[in-house]
Design a protein around this motif. Structure first.
Motif, PDB file in Angstrom:
ATOM      1  N   THR A  71      14.153  -0.664  -5.729  1.00 51.09           N
ATOM      2  CA  THR A  71      13.998   0.269  -4.862  1.00 51.09           C
ATOM      3  C   THR A  71      14.453   1.602  -5.583  1.00 51.09           C
ATOM      4  OG1 THR A  71      14.795  -1.237  -3.302  1.00 51.09           O
ATOM      5  CG2 THR A  71      14.725   1.078  -2.666  1.00 51.09           C
ATOM      6  N   TYR A  84      10.432  -1.422  16.776  1.00 55.83           N
ATOM      7  CA  TYR A  84      11.027  -2.647  16.394  1.00 55.83           C
ATOM      8  C   TYR A  84      11.849  -2.968  18.016  1.00 55.83           C
ATOM      9  CZ  TYR A  84      13.626  -6.452  14.513  1.00 55.83           C
ATOM     10  OH  TYR A  84      14.265  -7.742  14.182  1.00 55.83           O
ATOM     11  N   ARG A 199       8.450  -5.410  11.541  1.00 55.15           N
ATOM     12  CA  ARG A 199       9.267  -5.848  10.590  1.00 55.15           C
ATOM     13  C   ARG A 199       8.617  -5.440   9.195  1.00 55.15           C
ATOM     14  NH1 ARG A 199      11.695 -11.581  12.375  1.00 55.15           N
ATOM     15  NH2 ARG A 199      13.055 -11.035  13.998  1.00 55.15           N
ATOM     16  N   ALA A 200       7.352  -5.455   8.944  1.00 52.49           N
ATOM     17  CA  ALA A 200       6.551  -5.009   7.727  1.00 52.49           C
ATOM     18  C   ALA A 200       6.650  -3.667   7.685  1.00 52.49           C
ATOM     19  CB  ALA A 200       5.274  -5.782   7.721  1.00 52.49           C
ATOM     20  N   LYS A 203      10.044  -2.595   6.237  1.00 52.28           N
ATOM     21  CA  LYS A 203      10.386  -2.859   5.031  1.00 52.28           C
ATOM     22  C   LYS A 203       9.620  -1.568   4.163  1.00 52.28           C
ATOM     23  CE  LYS A 203      10.314  -7.780   4.966  1.00 52.28           C
ATOM     24  NZ  LYS A 203       9.849  -9.290   4.398  1.00 52.28           N
ATOM     25  N   GLU A 204       8.484  -0.951   4.511  1.00 53.58           N
ATOM     26  CA  GLU A 204       8.058  -0.011   3.776  1.00 53.58           C
ATOM     27  C   GLU A 204       8.779   1.265   3.710  1.00 53.58           C
ATOM     28  OE1 GLU A 204       5.103  -0.051   2.193  1.00 53.58           O
ATOM     29  OE2 GLU A 204       4.666  -2.125   2.592  1.00 53.58           O
ATOM     30  N   TYR A 206      11.563   1.092   2.371  1.00 55.35           N
ATOM     31  CA  TYR A 206      12.146   0.911   0.905  1.00 55.35           C
ATOM     32  C   TYR A 206      11.023   1.079   0.044  1.00 55.35           C
ATOM     33  CZ  TYR A 206      16.201  -0.339   3.922  1.00 55.35           C
ATOM     34  OH  TYR A 206      17.363  -0.233   4.610  1.00 55.35           O
TER      35      TYR A 206
END
Length: 328
Positions: A71, A84, A199-200, A203-204, A206
Motif C-alpha cells: 500500500t 456503505y 466494499r470494492a 478497497k480502492e 488503499y
C-alpha cells in the motif's frame, strides 16, 4: 634566370602544400567518427484511484523501493463510507422481508384461521342434521315443502362457509406464495450486491503498487483532493530498462532488429555496454530531415530505435545518455 628558378620553386612549394592539405583533409574526413546519442528509459507505472478523495497519507517517499502489493497511499473517502452505511441498511431490510416470507404466517393467525374453520364446520354439521330431520318430517307429510327448501338452503350455505374457512386456514398454514418468496430472495441478493460493490470501492481507498520498483515522483500533497483516475505517484521498474535512439535513416546500417552493438555511458565513466535492438519505428513526418537544396539531396525520416542491455548494467538510471559510435 635565378628569378625564374625562384618562382618555379615557390610555385612548386605552394602546390605541394595544397596537395598535402588536401591529402590530410581527405584522411581526417574519412576517419572522423560520428556519434549517435540515446537515452536510458525504464518501465513506468502511474498509480491512480477509482474513487475521488483526499490524500490522507503517503506510505513511501520519492526514491524509496516498494514491492508488489504494498500500500503506497491512503485516500480519505467519506462519501463512500456513507454509501456503505446506506447499503448495509438496505441489506438488513431485505433480509427481514426474506425471513418473513420464509417463515410464512404468524402462529396466532394460523390458530385464528383454524378456530374459524372449526366454527364453520360445526355450524355445517348442525345444518346437515336439521336438514335430515326436516326431510324425514316432509316425507311423513308433517312439514310443508317450504320448510324443506329452507333447511336445504341453510345446509348448503353452512357447507360453503366451512369450505371457505378451510381454504383460509390452509393458506395461513402454507404461508407466502412461492413467487413472493422468490421476489424477497431476489431483493436480498440485490442488496447484497450493492454492499459488495461499495466494499470494492472502499478497497480502492488503499492504493496498491502492482510492481516491484522505485517511487520516482509524487504528484499531490497530503490533504489535497484527487479525482477519479487522477495520478498520485509514478513507480519505476528498474529491472525493465532500455535505451532509445533517434537515428536518421541513412545511418540505420548499424541497426537492425535482433542485432547487437556496443555503446558507452558517459555518466558511468564511459562504461561500455552491449545492447540488442528489439524494435524500430519511424517517428512520422514531424521528425523528417528536410533537404536544403532542390537537387542532389532528398528528405530523410528519423527512426526510433529501441535497444535493451544484453546484461543488467549496474548504476544505469533513466535519463542517462548512452552513446553509439557510427561504424563501430
Amino acid at each position: 634566370m635565378e628569378k625564374s628558378n625562384g618562382k618555379v620553386m615557390l610555385f612548386t612549394g605552394l602546390l605541394a602544400l595544397v596537395v598535402l592539405v588536401a591529402i590530410f583533409g581527405f584522411i581526417f574526413r574519412r576517419t572522423a567518427t560520428e556519434y549517435i546519442q540515446g537515452e536510458a528509459e525504464a518501465e513506468e507505472v502511474r498509480i491512480s484511484g477509482k474513487v475521488p478523495g483526499r490524500i490522507e497519507r503517503f506510505l513511501f517517499n520519492e526514491g524509496e523501493r516498494v514491492s508488489r502489493g504494498d500500500t503506497v497511499a491512503i485516500l480519505d473517502t467519506p462519501e463512500v463510507l456513507a454509501k456503505y452505511s446506506q447499503a448495509e441498511a438496505a441489506e438488513a431490510a431485505a433480509r427481514a422481508l426474506n425471513e418473513k416470507a420464509d417463515r410464512g404466517t404468524r402462529s396466532e393467525q394460523i390458530t385464528m384461521a383454524y378456530q374459524t374453520w372449526q366454527k364453520a364446520k360445526a355450524a355445517a354439521e348442525v345444518a346437515k342434521k336439521t336438514y335430515d330431520r326436516v326431510a324425514k318430517l316432509f316425507a311423513d307429510e308433517v312439514l310443508p315443502a317450504q320448510k324443506l327448501d329452507e333447511a336445504e338452503a341453510n345446509y348448503k350455505a353452512m357447507a360453503a362457509t366451512e369450505q371457505a374457512a378451510k381454504a383460509q386456514y390452509d393458506m395461513a398454514r402454507n404461508g407466502a406464495q412461492q413467487e413472493d418468496k422468490m421476489a424477497a430472495e431476489a431483493q436480498l441478493d440485490r442488496a447484497r450486491g450493492a454492499v459488495a460493490e461499495v466494499r470494492a470501492y472502499m478497497k480502492e481507498a488503499y492504493l496498491i503498487s502492482p510492481i516491484d520498483g522505485e517511487v520516482s515522483e509524487r504528484y499531490p500533497k497530503v490533504g489535497e483532493l484527487v479525482g477519479t483516475g487522477s495520478p498520485v505517484m509514478d513507480i519505476l521498474d528498474l529491472s525493465q530498462m532500455w535505451v532509445s535512439f533517434q537515428v536518421r535513416e541513412d545511418k540505420l546500417g548499424d541497426f537492425s532488429v535482433g542485432k547487437t552493438f556496443t555503446a558507452f555511458i558517459p555518466a558511468l565513466g564511459d562504461k561500455e555496454v552491449t545492447l540488442k535492438v528489439t524494435h524500430m519505428k519511424d517517428m512520422g513526418a514531424y521528425a523528417a530531415w528536410r533537404a536544403t537544396k532542390t537537387t542532389g539531396q532528398y528528405d530523410m525520416k528519423t527512426f526510433r530505435v529501441k535497444a535493451v542491455p544484453v546484461k543488467p548494467v549496474e548504476g544505469l538510471r533513466p535519463g542517462m545518455s548512452v552513446v553509439k559510435a557510427i561504424g563501430k
